[in-house]
Design a protein around this motif. Structure first.
Motif, short mmCIF file in Angstrom:
data_model
loop_
_atom_site.label_atom_id
_atom_site.label_comp_id
_atom_site.label_asym_id
_atom_site.label_seq_id
_atom_site.Cartn_x
_atom_site.Cartn_y
_atom_site.Cartn_z
N ASN A 19 31.76 -41.78 -48.28
CA ASN A 19 32.29 -42.76 -49.23
C ASN A 19 31.80 -44.16 -48.86
O ASN A 19 31.29 -44.40 -47.76
N GLY A 76 36.87 -30.01 -52.33
CA GLY A 76 37.77 -30.67 -53.26
C GLY A 76 39.16 -30.68 -52.68
O GLY A 76 39.62 -29.71 -52.08
N GLN A 77 39.87 -31.80 -52.84
CA GLN A 77 41.21 -31.90 -52.28
C GLN A 77 42.18 -30.99 -53.02
O GLN A 77 42.13 -30.86 -54.25
N THR A 103 40.27 -39.19 -45.98
CA THR A 103 40.18 -39.44 -47.41
C THR A 103 41.36 -38.83 -48.17
O THR A 103 41.91 -39.47 -49.06
N GLU A 137 43.88 -40.66 -50.89
CA GLU A 137 43.92 -40.19 -52.28
C GLU A 137 45.35 -39.84 -52.71
O GLU A 137 45.77 -40.17 -53.83
N THR A 174 39.93 -33.58 -56.55
CA THR A 174 38.90 -34.56 -56.18
C THR A 174 37.61 -33.81 -55.85
O THR A 174 37.59 -32.57 -55.75
N LYS A 175 36.54 -34.57 -55.63
CA LYS A 175 35.29 -34.04 -55.10
C LYS A 175 35.01 -34.73 -53.78
O LYS A 175 35.05 -35.97 -53.70
N GLU A 176 34.75 -33.93 -52.76
CA GLU A 176 34.57 -34.45 -51.40
C GLU A 176 33.22 -34.00 -50.83
O GLU A 176 33.10 -32.92 -50.28
#
Length: 294
Positions: free
Chosen positions: A126, A143-144, A175, A179, A238-240
């Motif tokens: 990030n 993804g979270q 992260t 979030e 999310t996308k991680e």
């Protein structure tokens, strides 16, 4: 007779030199440790590490499937295997890797202060982190998600925390911790932070919190080890993209790691690393992500 003895000694010396020359066949093999001498640009990180035949790698010790300290006393998982691929490309054997525990809150620190040469530790790329370190990759996109007790039907996604009644656990400096703040009513009372996800898991099992949130593949690792106790609640939100952390100014090393990752995508070693580790928990690897050569 004296001349014959001198000639014999000379011949023996010549033979010994010849045998020594045969032993050094120019193949670049190291000293028997499995290392390999390779040619890298003078003064580069790659040259330094190859000459030293040693590397320090930061990873997690508490995350099943990615970086979990096993019975061997060494971490095991997808991150670990990806890091081994990089070490091998540097000509460094596995037994010359020093594994350093790198919890979320110290990952930038151990890179900046030189404690490690790189970090592979479910490390989401990030912009905030790019202010201090650089990233090669991504080599995986997670993804979270949220993990709850098996019998919990009240939590179905991040919006379930908006009523302010339920506590969710994550890890300091991660992260996911940042979030989930967007979805809770009161951060001070609802968000519980520890230094490792093992502590979050234990807090969930013991009833101190109602949920744990982090990347889906990490949670799937915990669930795989205790399917009777835990499950996922809802879909990824999310996308991680996971990257390899290196020093911010070391562009050449970042390029080398990026090249190594792309090579691993093509030769099957990336897929094998997944199949042997996190892939056993049911998560999909998907297509090789596009390297971001910023």
């Amino acid at each position: 007779m004296r001349m014959k003895r001198v000639a014999a000694v000379a011949a023996a010396a010549t033979l010994a030199l010849g045998l020594a020359a045969c032993g050094d066949n120019g193949s670049g093999e190291g000293t028997g440790s499995g290392g390999e001498t390779k040619s890298f640009a003078a003064g580069s990180t790659m040259e330094r590490l190859n000459k030293a035949q040693a590397i320090k790698i930061g990873t997690k010790f508490d995350q099943p499937g990615f970086g979990l300290k096993g019975l061997s006393g060494k971490p095991e998982g997808f991150d670990v295997e990806v890091a081994k691929i990089i070490a091998k490309e540097l000509g460094i054997p596995e037994d010359k890797i020093e594994w350093v525990e790198a919890p979320s809150k110290v990952r930038e620190d151990v890179i900046v202060n030189g404690t490690v040469d790189l970090v592979a530790a479910t490390y989401t790329i990030n912009d905030k982190r790019k202010e201090r370190v650089a990233f090669a990759g991504p080599y995986y996109e997670a993804g979270q998600n949220i993990m709850v007790k098996k019998d919990d039907t009240t939590i179905t996604g991040p919006d379930s925390f908006k009523d302010g009644a339920k506590k969710v656990c994550s890890v300091t400096g991660s992260t996911p911790a940042e979030e989930i703040k967007k979805h809770v009513k009161d951060v001070a009372t609802q968000l519980v932070l520890f230094d490792t996800y093992d502590k979050c898991r234990d807090a969930l099992k013991g009833g101190q919190v109602d949920a744990v949130t982090t990347d889906n593949v990490i949670l799937l690792g915990y669930i795989a080890k205790d399917e009777a106790s835990f499950k996922l609640a809802g879909e990824n939100f999310t996308k991680e993209p996971y990257g390899i952390g290196v020093k911010k100014e070391d562009t050449d090393f970042r390029t080398f790691v990026n090249d190594t990752l792309e090579k691993a995508y093509g030769d099957g070693s990336w897929q094998k690393a997944w199949d042997d580790t996190a892939g056993k928990f049911g998560a999909e690897l998907g297509s090789a992500p596009t390297i971001n050569r910023y």
